[in-house]
Design a protein around this motif. Structure first.
Motif, PDB file in Angstrom:
ATOM      1  N   ILE A   1      30.579  34.685  33.506  1.00  0.00           N
ATOM      2  CA  ILE A   1      29.303  33.957  33.505  1.00  0.00           C
ATOM      3  C   ILE A   1      29.479  32.585  34.143  1.00  0.00           C
ATOM      4  N   GLY A   2      30.560  31.888  33.763  1.00  0.00           N
ATOM      5  CA  GLY A   2      30.799  30.561  34.314  1.00  0.00           C
ATOM      6  C   GLY A   2      30.986  30.582  35.821  1.00  0.00           C
ATOM      7  N   SER A   3      31.789  31.540  36.313  1.00  0.00           N
ATOM      8  CA  SER A   3      32.040  31.595  37.760  1.00  0.00           C
ATOM      9  C   SER A   3      30.767  31.928  38.536  1.00  0.00           C
ATOM     10  N   ALA A   4      29.840  32.681  37.906  1.00  0.00           N
ATOM     11  CA  ALA A   4      28.595  33.027  38.588  1.00  0.00           C
ATOM     12  C   ALA A   4      27.689  31.812  38.769  1.00  0.00           C
ATOM     13  N   PHE A   5      27.840  30.794  37.890  1.00  0.00           N
ATOM     14  CA  PHE A   5      26.981  29.609  37.958  1.00  0.00           C
ATOM     15  C   PHE A   5      27.673  28.405  38.599  1.00  0.00           C
ATOM     16  N   VAL A   6      28.898  28.588  39.090  1.00  0.00           N
ATOM     17  CA  VAL A   6      29.580  27.481  39.759  1.00  0.00           C
ATOM     18  C   VAL A   6      28.780  27.057  40.991  1.00  0.00           C
ATOM     19  N   GLY A   7      28.535  25.752  41.120  1.00  0.00           N
ATOM     20  CA  GLY A   7      27.805  25.231  42.272  1.00  0.00           C
ATOM     21  C   GLY A   7      26.308  25.300  42.145  1.00  0.00           C
ATOM     22  N   SER A   8      25.786  25.904  41.060  1.00  0.00           N
ATOM     23  CA  SER A   8      24.344  25.994  40.890  1.00  0.00           C
ATOM     24  C   SER A   8      23.797  24.681  40.344  1.00  0.00           C
TER      25      SER A   8
END
Length: 298
Positions: free
Chosen positions: A185-192
């Protein structure tokens, strides 16, 4: 990859590719961890190692019986019961039925039937020993004390350690997939926008914790350690039942020869006959205060 994606690359194909790759790898890791934690390879290895040892021991017993000659129908029935009991205790893995890797309670592993251990040693003339077949009151009391020590110290201690190993294994088995899911979940929202640093912490720092958990669980062979404790407790339970079944037999000529049985018990515990006698004597004197374990082998 989650760390690289968080280095400041704003938008574009580079950020998307790193985020997507990191998330997909974490999701793949979840699947692998679920399979690994369900099968418990190290525990499975220990189970089958014990099964191979016990089947080989049974094969040698049957071979010896055939070499001695004149096997009876009862011998055949007894051998078949042993094979079936072993097969039930250690079923073939991944084929229909597999041993429970996370049981609710820790119990000694049982791979025998009680009456199979209750038999007379063939070829011994009881008249040579005053019709007592090598048994006397002193030996009977000694065997009773050995049983008390086995139950109070050896078996109880291995079951206690087994419970601790089981709890640790459960915590690690749950923590691995859970951490991996949070990291995905965290890696999917990196940079968002709007998600700040928490996504980076989940994707990067969480991955480091996952590596530690996974390395400790499977690199430390926690499943194998857990399997070892019930197996050893089962060895002590077998000794207890073997001794008790002989003592409960009122007709001494139907028991195993007392002198040979005492020697067998001493060898199984890694002791000499004098050490076995000293253990029984100190146990009867000190009672519950005795700190010595019966077995010196493990």
């Amino acid at each position: 990859m989650a760390g690289i994606a968080a280095t400041g690359v704003d938008g574009g194909a580079v950020l998307v590719s790193f985020k997507l790759s990191s998330t997909l790898l974490y999701l793949a890791a979840i699947g692998m961890l679920l399979i690994m934690n369900k099968i418990q390879p190290s525990q499975l290895t220990e189970e089958q190692r014990n099964a191979s040892r016990l089947f080989n021991q049974l094969r040698k017993e049957i071979h010896t019986m055939v070499c001695i000659g004149n096997p009876t129908t009862n011998d055949l029935k007894e051998a078949m019961e042993k094979v079936l009991a072993l097969d039930k205790a250690y079923p073939l893995p991944l084929l229909g039925e597999m041993l429970e890797k996370f049981p609710k309670t820790v119990e000694p592993t049982v791979w025998w039937t009680l009456h199979q251990e209750k038999r007379q040693t063939k070829g011994y003339d009881v008249r040579k020993n005053n019709n007592r077949n090598g048994w006397d009151d002193k030996l009977e009391e000694e065997m009773r004390e050995i049983v008390r020590v086995l139950k109070r110290k050896d078996e109880e201690d291995y079951l206690r350690l087994g419970e601790k190993a089981l709890k640790l294994n459960k915590v690690l088995a749950i923590s691995g997939p859970l951490l991996t899911g949070l990291e995905a979940i965290g890696s999917a929202f990196v940079g968002s926008p709007g998600h700040g640093s928490w996504a980076v912490v989940l994707g990067v720092v969480g991955g480091a914790f996952l590596s530690v958990v996974n390395a400790f669980e499977h690199g430390g062979q926690v499943g194998m350690v857990f399997e070892m404790y019930p197996s050893n407790a089962g060895f002590f339970r077998l000794m207890e039942e073997s001794i008790e079944s002989n003592l409960e037999e009122e007709e001494v000529e139907k028991r195993e020869n007392g002198q040979m049985f005492e020697m067998k018990v001493a060898l199984q515990l890694g002791r000499s006959l004098s050490e076995l006698t000293d253990l029984a004597t100190s146990s009867s004197i000190k009672g519950e205060a005795i700190q010595e374990f019966a077995s010196k082998l493990f």
